[in-house]
Every structure is written in C-alpha cells, then in structure tokens.
Design a protein around this motif. Sequence first.
Motif, mmCIF file in Angstrom:
data_model
loop_
_atom_site.group_PDB
_atom_site.id
_atom_site.type_symbol
_atom_site.label_atom_id
_atom_site.label_comp_id
_atom_site.label_asym_id
_atom_site.label_seq_id
_atom_site.Cartn_x
_atom_site.Cartn_y
_atom_site.Cartn_z
ATOM 1 N N SER A 131 0.809 -1.213 0.000
ATOM 2 C CA SER A 131 0.000 0.000 0.000
ATOM 3 C C SER A 131 0.843 1.264 0.000
ATOM 4 O O SER A 131 0.296 2.365 0.037
ATOM 5 C CB SER A 131 -0.929 0.020 1.226
ATOM 6 N N GLU A 132 2.172 1.119 -0.020
ATOM 7 C CA GLU A 132 3.040 2.299 -0.005
ATOM 8 C C GLU A 132 4.160 2.115 -1.020
ATOM 9 O O GLU A 132 4.769 1.046 -1.107
ATOM 10 C CB GLU A 132 3.618 2.499 1.394
ATOM 11 N N PHE A 133 4.393 3.156 -1.816
ATOM 12 C CA PHE A 133 5.422 3.118 -2.842
ATOM 13 C C PHE A 133 6.323 4.341 -2.688
ATOM 14 O O PHE A 133 5.841 5.439 -2.385
ATOM 15 C CB PHE A 133 4.807 3.129 -4.242
ATOM 16 N N VAL A 134 7.613 4.147 -2.912
ATOM 17 C CA VAL A 134 8.574 5.248 -2.867
ATOM 18 C C VAL A 134 9.266 5.325 -4.220
ATOM 19 O O VAL A 134 9.852 4.350 -4.691
ATOM 20 C CB VAL A 134 9.604 5.050 -1.742
ATOM 21 N N LEU A 135 9.176 6.484 -4.852
ATOM 22 C CA LEU A 135 9.785 6.735 -6.153
ATOM 23 C C LEU A 135 10.726 7.922 -6.000
ATOM 24 O O LEU A 135 10.344 9.068 -6.225
ATOM 25 C CB LEU A 135 8.710 7.043 -7.203
ATOM 26 N N GLY A 136 11.947 7.646 -5.578
ATOM 27 C CA GLY A 136 12.866 8.752 -5.316
ATOM 28 C C GLY A 136 12.327 9.617 -4.189
ATOM 29 O O GLY A 136 12.105 9.137 -3.072
ATOM 30 N N GLU A 137 12.091 10.900 -4.469
ATOM 31 C CA GLU A 137 11.557 11.817 -3.458
ATOM 32 C C GLU A 137 10.042 11.709 -3.311
ATOM 33 O O GLU A 137 9.456 12.322 -2.430
ATOM 34 C CB GLU A 137 11.918 13.260 -3.831
ATOM 35 N N LEU A 142 -1.226 4.602 -0.545
ATOM 36 C CA LEU A 142 -2.535 4.270 -1.100
ATOM 37 C C LEU A 142 -3.609 4.182 -0.030
ATOM 38 O O LEU A 142 -4.775 4.502 -0.278
ATOM 39 C CB LEU A 142 -2.447 2.939 -1.862
ATOM 40 N N ALA A 143 -3.222 3.734 1.174
ATOM 41 C CA ALA A 143 -4.211 3.604 2.248
ATOM 42 C C ALA A 143 -4.786 4.963 2.637
ATOM 43 O O ALA A 143 -5.988 5.093 2.882
ATOM 44 C CB ALA A 143 -3.580 2.925 3.457
ATOM 45 N N ARG A 144 -3.934 5.981 2.669
ATOM 46 C CA ARG A 144 -4.391 7.330 3.056
ATOM 47 C C ARG A 144 -4.722 8.202 1.838
ATOM 48 O O ARG A 144 -5.144 9.342 1.991
ATOM 49 C CB ARG A 144 -3.316 8.036 3.887
ATOM 50 N N ARG A 145 -4.485 7.666 0.643
ATOM 51 C CA ARG A 145 -4.704 8.415 -0.597
ATOM 52 C C ARG A 145 -3.905 9.719 -0.582
ATOM 53 O O ARG A 145 -4.401 10.780 -0.948
ATOM 54 C CB ARG A 145 -6.202 8.711 -0.823
ATOM 55 N N THR A 165 -2.317 5.622 -9.702
ATOM 56 C CA THR A 165 -2.546 4.358 -8.997
ATOM 57 C C THR A 165 -2.668 3.185 -9.972
ATOM 58 O O THR A 165 -2.295 2.061 -9.638
ATOM 59 C CB THR A 165 -3.799 4.432 -8.111
ATOM 60 N N THR A 166 -3.162 3.436 -11.167
ATOM 61 C CA THR A 166 -3.215 2.376 -12.177
ATOM 62 C C THR A 166 -1.810 1.989 -12.608
ATOM 63 O O THR A 166 -1.479 0.804 -12.731
ATOM 64 C CB THR A 166 -4.040 2.824 -13.389
ATOM 65 N N LEU A 167 -0.947 2.977 -12.823
ATOM 66 C CA LEU A 167 0.447 2.701 -13.156
ATOM 67 C C LEU A 167 1.141 1.941 -12.026
ATOM 68 O O LEU A 167 1.914 1.013 -12.266
ATOM 69 C CB LEU A 167 1.182 4.002 -13.448
ATOM 70 N N LEU A 168 0.844 2.318 -10.781
ATOM 71 C CA LEU A 168 1.442 1.630 -9.638
ATOM 72 C C LEU A 168 0.972 0.182 -9.554
ATOM 73 O O LEU A 168 1.745 -0.708 -9.196
ATOM 74 C CB LEU A 168 1.097 2.367 -8.339
ATOM 75 N N LYS A 169 -0.286 -0.049 -9.884
ATOM 76 C CA LYS A 169 -0.828 -1.410 -9.825
ATOM 77 C C LYS A 169 -0.055 -2.347 -10.740
ATOM 78 O O LYS A 169 0.124 -3.526 -10.448
ATOM 79 C CB LYS A 169 -2.314 -1.388 -10.205
ATOM 80 N N TYR A 170 0.405 -1.782 -11.872
ATOM 81 C CA TYR A 170 1.158 -2.584 -12.836
ATOM 82 C C TYR A 170 2.638 -2.221 -12.827
ATOM 83 O O TYR A 170 3.308 -2.345 -13.850
ATOM 84 C CB TYR A 170 0.578 -2.394 -14.234
ATOM 85 N N GLU A 171 3.146 -1.789 -11.699
ATOM 86 C CA GLU A 171 4.521 -1.314 -11.554
ATOM 87 C C GLU A 171 5.516 -2.230 -12.254
ATOM 88 O O GLU A 171 5.516 -3.444 -12.078
ATOM 89 C CB GLU A 171 4.862 -1.230 -10.057
ATOM 90 N N GLY A 172 6.340 -1.620 -13.108
ATOM 91 C CA GLY A 172 7.349 -2.352 -13.841
ATOM 92 C C GLY A 172 6.884 -2.906 -15.167
ATOM 93 O O GLY A 172 7.700 -3.243 -16.013
#
Length: 231
Positions: A131-137, A142-145, A165-172
């Motif tokens: 539920s949490e993603f880190v992309l550099g800075e 996702l839980a807290r939106r 969030t759609t891009l994150l769902k399919y990350e990579g």
Amino acid sequence: MSEPMPTVLMIEDEAQMRRFLRASLTGNGYQVFEAETGAEGLSQAAQRNPDLVLLDLGLPDQDGLTVTERLRDWAKMPIIVISARGKEEDKVRALDAGADDYLTKPFGIGELLARLRVALRHAVRTESGASEFVLGEVKVDLARRQVSKAGAEVHLTPIEYKLLTTLLKYEGKVITHRQLLKEVWGPGSSEQTQYLRVYMGQLRHKLEQNPSRPQFLTTEPGVGYRLKTPE
C-alpha cells in the motif's frame, strides 16, 4: 536456510536460444524448465506452476499470442515475451493479450535479468497487497490516498490520482494506451490517446525532477507507458 531459486519456464523452439537462456539464467540463480512447443509449454505451466514464463511468439504448433491468452485464463505468473517481431503492433497485441513485458531479439542478458527482477518483484507486491510506494523523493500512500514529494504534499486531481494508482498497480510492466484508457476513463475511451498525453504530462510536472526526462513515468514509444521503480 537459503531461499529457493526462482523457477522460469522457457517456451522457445530455437535450440541455440534455449542454450543461451539456460546458461545465462542458471548461472544467475534461476531454475529453468524448457518447452519447445506451445502445447508442451501449457502442459508444463500447469504441472510446474513456475514463478515466471519466457515465451517466444513464433512457435511451431501455435502462435505465442494464443499461448498467452490460454495461460491468462488461469495463471497469474508474469509472462515476458521474447520475439524477433519488433513492430509496435506486435508488442501491443502481446501486451493486450496478457503479457507483462516484451523483449525484441537480439537482447542482452543484463536487460533480460533486469526485466525478470522487476516482473518477479511486481508479482510479490501484488500478492502482498503493498500500500506504499517510494519513487525517489515521491511517496505514495494508497491507504491514506496521499502523495508527497520531498515531504511536501502534492495535490492531484481525481483523474491524475487514478492514472498514477493504475500505473502503480502494474509497476514495472508496460501498459498499453488502450489498457490505461479503459481503466482510467472507462471502456468507451479506448481511442482517446490525447487524454493520456495531457494527463501524463501533468503528472510528470508534479512528480518528476525533470519532466522532460522522466525517471519513473516513462514512455514506451508507440505502445504505452511504464512506471519504473528503483531496483
């Protein structure tokens, strides 16, 4: 106790390519199973349930797209297509059929190993429900939106947030224009690619250090977009 080796099912009819992949993958900690035809590949996938499938499109008994669709009827493991077909429409068709990624022959083993790592990491994240993603800075909770950059909250419009969030769902994974439009705007918008260009540009301006040279929200020319996360 050591972790079990990831298992890879290679569905490839060319003997030289199988030898290259077998040596490269086993030498980098993977257990490899092999199939020369689509039918054999489907049978082995059902028996062995591998962690990942490497699939050639030009198989002697059936097209690799058919194999992809039949695997996707029941299987969730990542599918990476390896093919000499390098046209954009071939990539789009494979991805729309359910493949996770696409590599055009010839390719380097370094690139293949990187794609495997990303695909396997995405599969683990999907199973764990991250539920949490880190992309550099940039941090996305996702839980807290909530989205922040360098500790400061970033305001996203509802469409921008849905796109992210759609891009994150399919990350990579590469996501085709059609797939993104369907998920973000609905099934009636599959041809409105100008929407994507506009909103992707807005997201990059809000999240990337250099929007003109994005690190995370990357373009796959003629195919779609990929969200890259740090290795």
